[in-house]
Design a protein around this motif. Structure first.
Motif, short mmCIF file in Angstrom:
data_model
loop_
_atom_site.label_atom_id
_atom_site.label_comp_id
_atom_site.label_asym_id
_atom_site.label_seq_id
_atom_site.Cartn_x
_atom_site.Cartn_y
_atom_site.Cartn_z
N SER A 40 7.87 2.09 1.30
CA SER A 40 7.24 2.37 -0.01
C SER A 40 8.19 1.99 -1.12
O SER A 40 9.37 1.74 -0.87
CB SER A 40 6.98 3.86 -0.16
OG SER A 40 5.91 4.28 0.60
N ALA A 41 7.69 2.04 -2.34
CA ALA A 41 8.56 1.93 -3.51
C ALA A 41 9.36 3.23 -3.60
O ALA A 41 8.95 4.26 -3.05
CB ALA A 41 7.72 1.77 -4.75
N THR A 46 6.23 3.31 -8.74
CA THR A 46 4.89 2.75 -8.97
C THR A 46 4.28 3.37 -10.23
O THR A 46 3.64 2.67 -11.04
CB THR A 46 3.98 2.98 -7.74
OG1 THR A 46 4.72 2.59 -6.58
CG2 THR A 46 2.71 2.17 -7.82
N GLU A 129 7.52 -1.94 -4.08
CA GLU A 129 7.72 -2.11 -2.63
C GLU A 129 8.53 -3.38 -2.37
O GLU A 129 9.34 -3.42 -1.43
CB GLU A 129 6.35 -2.22 -1.93
CG GLU A 129 5.71 -0.90 -1.51
CD GLU A 129 5.24 -0.03 -2.67
OE1 GLU A 129 5.21 -0.50 -3.82
OE2 GLU A 129 4.91 1.15 -2.40
N PHE A 195 1.72 -0.81 0.99
CA PHE A 195 0.84 -0.69 -0.18
C PHE A 195 0.21 -2.00 -0.64
O PHE A 195 -0.87 -2.00 -1.17
CB PHE A 195 1.67 -0.07 -1.31
CG PHE A 195 1.03 0.14 -2.65
CD1 PHE A 195 -0.19 0.78 -2.77
CD2 PHE A 195 1.67 -0.29 -3.80
CE1 PHE A 195 -0.75 1.00 -4.03
CE2 PHE A 195 1.12 -0.07 -5.06
CZ PHE A 195 -0.09 0.57 -5.17
N ARG A 209 -3.51 4.04 -4.19
CA ARG A 209 -2.29 4.83 -4.35
C ARG A 209 -1.97 5.59 -3.06
O ARG A 209 -2.87 6.10 -2.40
CB ARG A 209 -2.42 5.79 -5.54
CG ARG A 209 -2.52 5.11 -6.90
CD ARG A 209 -1.36 4.15 -7.17
NE ARG A 209 -0.04 4.72 -7.03
CZ ARG A 209 0.63 5.37 -7.98
NH1 ARG A 209 0.07 5.55 -9.17
NH2 ARG A 209 1.84 5.83 -7.77
N GLY A 210 -0.71 5.64 -2.75
CA GLY A 210 -0.30 6.30 -1.50
C GLY A 210 -0.58 5.44 -0.27
O GLY A 210 -0.51 5.91 0.86
N GLY A 211 -0.90 4.14 -0.50
CA GLY A 211 -1.43 3.31 0.58
C GLY A 211 -0.42 2.76 1.58
O GLY A 211 -0.82 2.05 2.51
N SER A 212 0.86 3.09 1.45
CA SER A 212 1.82 2.56 2.44
C SER A 212 1.58 3.14 3.83
O SER A 212 1.87 2.48 4.84
CB SER A 212 3.26 2.87 2.01
OG SER A 212 3.55 2.21 0.83
N1 ASP Z 1 4.13 3.12 -3.95
C1 ASP Z 1 2.72 3.33 -3.77
C2 ASP Z 1 2.27 4.54 -4.58
O1 ASP Z 1 3.11 5.20 -5.20
C3 ASP Z 1 2.32 3.46 -2.33
C4 ASP Z 1 2.97 4.55 -1.52
O2 ASP Z 1 3.99 5.09 -1.94
O3 ASP Z 1 2.45 4.86 -0.44
O4 ASP Z 1 1.10 4.81 -4.64
#
Ligand code: ASP
Ligand code: ADP
Ligand code: MG
Length: 487
Positions: A40-41, A46, A129, A195, A209-212
């Motif tokens: 992830s980042a 992000t 990322e 992501f 969002r949160g897609g990693s």
């Molecule tokens: N960096 C992206 C986010 O903050 C994906 C992730 O962290 O999963 O949404």
């Protein structure tokens, strides 16, 4: 082979990145290779990228410049903390600055145009990322491993739905195997950007969002990996968000269906779409803690071992609106529900929960608050005639509401669960606004005012004694406990 993903906190600074590298090296030592890393980042990056781009579109020429220097400092510091060789540090800093100058140029164009398109937003969001993948790969090389940063744009092919792109699994399988298998065969660790993805034409997209987590599952399924490990900042999937309920406990083993319900209803620890690729190929998922790697975490499998817990977890989502379409003229008229949901779907708005009173005089559903104005406009247009004739009396929304969900496979066929849930709420004078209709027996979900949400979660958690009883953990793979000093 294992696909393992490190979340934002797990690569949040130089120390965390070193810890992630320790875990990867230890796993390779224990398993003898075959690891694909998804990253992830850094936490918050992000958000910073996207809010800078949004404010640039609104005429602000300062925020994105400040963001660039802030991001530059943070990544440089992480490089200094995690990499010892000056030469490697200098080369990485150059790569970071190149990506950040792309960020500044993108924001400058967005500022001039006065518009942030979904495509532009994905191009900006993808940078976080791309930065961490390069740093983690360099740290692994510094430990003597062969590792390379890989852009997921070369391995995951999606449709063009920017911001929530859908993977085309056949094309993705082909691309992922073609790009990653030769690396694995040569003993190279691919460090893939989470992501992000790309269309067939090569335009960058993001998975939501949160897609990693989802990236890890897509790659796991595409490469037929043995397991998918999600390294995060808590000891697995817990009976509630530990930030809300201090005594929340880790669930040692849950089923795919339970994980899907928990994540769909707000357990942020797992992106809701993560389950699907894993289910399709029957790949077990492990959720483990980067900061406590000897803890077994949670194993997610098709059939979880029978548990004494009928209720496994309590989750919640806030920032929602309850939309109601009501009117006596709707009674017995066929097709009203279909028209309501068609109007909302045509706006691209997803409905989280539906309930209808048995008298058919109203239809209520829950959507995210940021979409409520569009939904109301679409419904007013769709029911213009009925509103004029007073067959529909009112279309309105109640904002600042939350969904609370009580989840557990063994709730099915266990009598008295609903009574206990609503008894706990009634006993503490928490008003339930609406209850989901026809939900799976894995889940009881209901709507409360946002201000009551955390109390509702805590009271139900307490009512079912979820904080008290440790469950017997599944067999723990000792190899998960990373060594102290790296490879
Ligand atoms: N960096 C992206 C986010 O903050 C994906 C992730 O962290 O999963 O949404
Ligand atoms: P990452 O950056 O590793 O992807 P996230 O912040 O997306 O991590 O998800 C981890 C967070 O999810 C935890 O810090 C925790 O506060 C939150 N969370 C919410 N519900 C749960 C739950 N039921 N079990 C565990 N964590 C949860
Ligand atoms: Mg996450």
């Amino acid at each position: 082979m294992i696909v393992m993903k490190f979340g934002g906190t797990s690569v949040g600074d130089g120390e965390a990145i070193s810890r992630a590298a320790d875990i990867i090296c230890q796993t390779i030592k224990d398993k003898g290779g075959g690891v694909v890393v998804v990253v992830s980042a850094m936490s918050g990056v992000t958000d910073t990228l996207l809010s800078a781009a949004t404010s640039a579109a609104q005429g602000d020429a300062e925020t994105f410049r400040r963001a660039r220097w802030h991001l530059s400092d943070r990544h440089r510091q992480a490089i200094t903390e995690s990499i010892s060789r000056d030469e490697t540090q200098a080369q990485l800093v150059e790569e970071v600055e190149t990506l950040l100058s792309d960020f500044e140029s993108l924001c400058r164009s967005i500022h001039i145009m006065g518009e942030l398109t979904a495509r532009g937003s994905d191009a900006v969001a993808s940078l976080g990322e791309r930065l961490t993948a390069r740093i983690l790969a360099a740290v692994l090389r510094g430990r003597g491993e062969r590792a390379t940063a890989v852009e997921a744009t070369e391995t995951i092919i999606t449709n063009g739905k920017h911001g929530a792109a859908v993977p085309l699994m056949d094309e993705t399988r082909e691309a992922a195997q073609a790009r990653l298998m030769p690396l694995l065969a040569q003993g190279v660790i691919p460090v893939v950007t989470g992501f992000i993805a790309a269309t067939k034409e090569g335009v960058t997209t993001t998975l939501g969002r949160g897609g990693s987590d989802y990236t890890a599952a897509i790659l796991g399924a595409s490469l037929d990996s043995d397991e998918i490990w999600i390294w995060t900042d808590v000891d697995g999937v817990m009976t509630a968000d530990p930030v809300v309920v201090r005594e929340a406990r880790t669930l040692p083993e849950i089923s795919y269906s339970e994980a899907a319900e928990l994540s769909y209803f707000g357990a942020k620890v797992l992106h809701p779409k993560t389950i699907l690729p894993a289910v399709e190929r029957g790949i077990p998922l492990r959720i483990v803690n980067t900061f406590n790697p000897s803890h077994p975490g949670t194993l997610v499998v098709a059939e979880a071992k029978p548990s004494e817990l009928a209720v496994k977890g309590i989750t919640s989502i806030k920032g929602l609106s309850l939309v109601t379409v009501e009117g006596r003229g709707m009674l017995g008229v066929p097709g009203v529900a279909a028209r309501v949901f068609t109007a909302v779907a045509q706006e691209g708005i997803s409905v989280l929960m539906i309930s209808q009173s048995s008298s058919e005089q109203n239809i209520c559903f829950i959507i995210r608050q940021e979409t409520v104005d569009r939904a109301l406009r679409a419904l007013e247009a769709a029911f213009e005639t009925e509103l004029a004739r007073r067959n529909v009396d009112r279309i309105w929304a109640q904002n600042e509401v939350a969904i609370v969900a009580v989840v557990g496979a063994e709730m099915k066929g266990t009598p008295g669960i609903a009574a206990k849930v609503f008894g706990a709420l009634g006993g503490h004078a928490i008003n339930v606004i609406s209850i989901a209709q026809g939900s799976s027996e894995y889940n009881i979900s209901f709507v409360v005012n946002e201000e009551d949400m955390e109390d509702a979660v805590r009271y139900i958690h307490q009512e079912f004694g979820l904080g008290r009883r440790p469950e017997v953990p599944p067999e723990h793979d000792e190899g998960l406990a990373a060594g102290e000093g790296g490879c």
